[in-house]
Design an enzyme around this catalytic site. Structure first.
Site, PDB file in Angstrom:
ATOM      1  N   ASP A 226      -5.212   0.608   8.412  1.00 19.50           N
ATOM      2  CA  ASP A 226      -5.108   0.730   6.617  1.00 19.50           C
ATOM      3  C   ASP A 226      -5.550  -0.978   6.358  1.00 19.50           C
ATOM      4  O   ASP A 226      -5.702  -1.120   4.966  1.00 19.50           O
ATOM      5  CB  ASP A 226      -3.121   0.132   6.767  1.00 19.50           C
ATOM      6  CG  ASP A 226      -3.019   1.600   7.129  1.00 19.50           C
ATOM      7  OD1 ASP A 226      -3.699   2.734   6.296  1.00 19.50           O
ATOM      8  OD2 ASP A 226      -0.989   1.809   6.746  1.00 19.50           O
TER       9      ASP A 226
ATOM     10  N   LYS B  54       1.414  -1.142   0.278  1.00 15.95           N
ATOM     11  CA  LYS B  54      -0.201  -0.072  -0.059  1.00 15.95           C
ATOM     12  C   LYS B  54       1.250   1.201  -0.457  1.00 15.95           C
ATOM     13  O   LYS B  54       1.580   1.654   0.375  1.00 15.95           O
ATOM     14  CB  LYS B  54      -0.337   0.227   1.029  1.00 15.95           C
ATOM     15  CG  LYS B  54      -1.444   1.084   2.063  1.00 15.95           C
ATOM     16  CD  LYS B  54      -0.975   1.710   3.008  1.00 15.95           C
ATOM     17  CE  LYS B  54      -0.144   2.144   3.240  1.00 15.95           C
ATOM     18  NZ  LYS B  54       0.168   3.234   5.018  1.00 15.95           N
TER      19      LYS B  54
END
Ligand code: C5P
Length: 275
Positions: free
Chosen positions: A136, A9
């Site tokens: 996240d 990410k």
């Protein structure tokens, strides 16, 4: 057997807006994902097992204290699946490095179990598990370019170009909590309006100054990336210390990677693309 990719990410922009009463921070971030990362393999088995392989296997704790086994256990509590699973985590992303490694692995475990046991990937109960595992993890569960608000869990998809990107980590692990604690509590304003590239180019990462204070090697990474021909944007991701650079062309990215590998042979470099 299910083989589930756990891509890295990136936060193409990360604006910290406020410290909250619960100790977290409200942010506005542009999440993006790349084509490479870790892999989680789930195999129905007689007994539960958890094995970690790959270049970053060392230093990760195993069964019981890993986000992968916590994701597995949370999935079972919610969806009631009784099968035992042998889980293999192939760890290619540096640990504690701002590119979501553990969150991506937890999200891949949830996606893999959802596929194995027939749960929908957009089931709100799956998203609720992701939210409890970490700020996240919801973004990693969806795994596409999105704007994140709140702790990062309120997500809005946005289209994004597929661009060549280089990730560089100087081999320094930094604590997310410590970096957030070093934020100066000055709200520098929202992310821009517009498409993903506009938001990224006009944006910033408000965690860069506190991360650079903890890990000065980030200065060197960003200086090298900014000096590379063909770079359109170089920035730290998340709470660091991994930085990324977006390039005009794959050739420019490859040249930059070669230069950085020669200058800093001990650093981790990943040549990839925005997914
Ligand atoms: O949610 P997660 O467990 O990944 O967060 C790790 C730490 O990072 C939190 O304990 C908190 O200190 C910090 N954090 C924060 N604000 C966020 C996300 C994380 O302060 N939006």
């Amino acid at each position: 057997m299910i083989v589930e990719p756990a891509p890295a990410k990136l936060n193409l922009a990360l604006h910290v807006r406020a410290r909250r009463a619960d100790g977290y921070h409200d942010l506005e971030t542009l999440f993006a994902f790349v084509a490479d990362g870790d892999t989680v393999t789930l195999t129905p088995a007689a007994h539960d097992g958890f094995t970690i392989t790959g270049p970053f296997a060392a230093g990760l704790s195993g069964e019981g204290d890993n986000l992968v086994t916590r994701a597995r256990d949370a999935f079972r509590t919610t969806f009631g699946s009784g099968d035992r699973l042998a889980i293999l985590l192939d760890k290619h992303l540096p640990v504690a490095s701002g590119i979501g490694g553990g969150s991506a692995d937890a999200a891949a475990t949830l996606r893999g179990m959802a596929r194995l046991y027939g749960a929908a990937l957009d089931d709100p109960a799956l998203m609720a598990i992701a939210d409890r595992l970490g700020s996240d993890v919801p973004a990693c569960l969806v795994g596409r370019t999105m704007i994140g608000r709140g702790r990062g869990e309120r997500l809005t998809p946005i289209d994004a170009p597929t661009l060549p990107v280089l990730l560089v980590n100087p081999g320094v692990a930094v604590s997310t909590a410590q970096v957030f604690a070093g934020w100066d509590r000055i709200d520098r304003g929202p992310i821009a309006e517009g498409d993903a590239l506009t938001i990224a180019l006009a944006g910033r990462n408000d965690l860069e100054p506190p991360a650079r204070a903890l890990a000065p090697a980030i200065d060197t990474v960003l200086a090298l990336l900014n000096a590379a021909p063909g770079v359109s944007l170089a920035r730290m991701s998340g709470s660091g210390a991994t930085c990324f650079a977006l390039f005009d062309s794959a050739a420019a990215r490859t040249d930059a990677a070669a230069t950085i590998r020669t200058a800093q042979p001990g650093w981790w470099c990943l040549e990839t693309n925005l997914a």
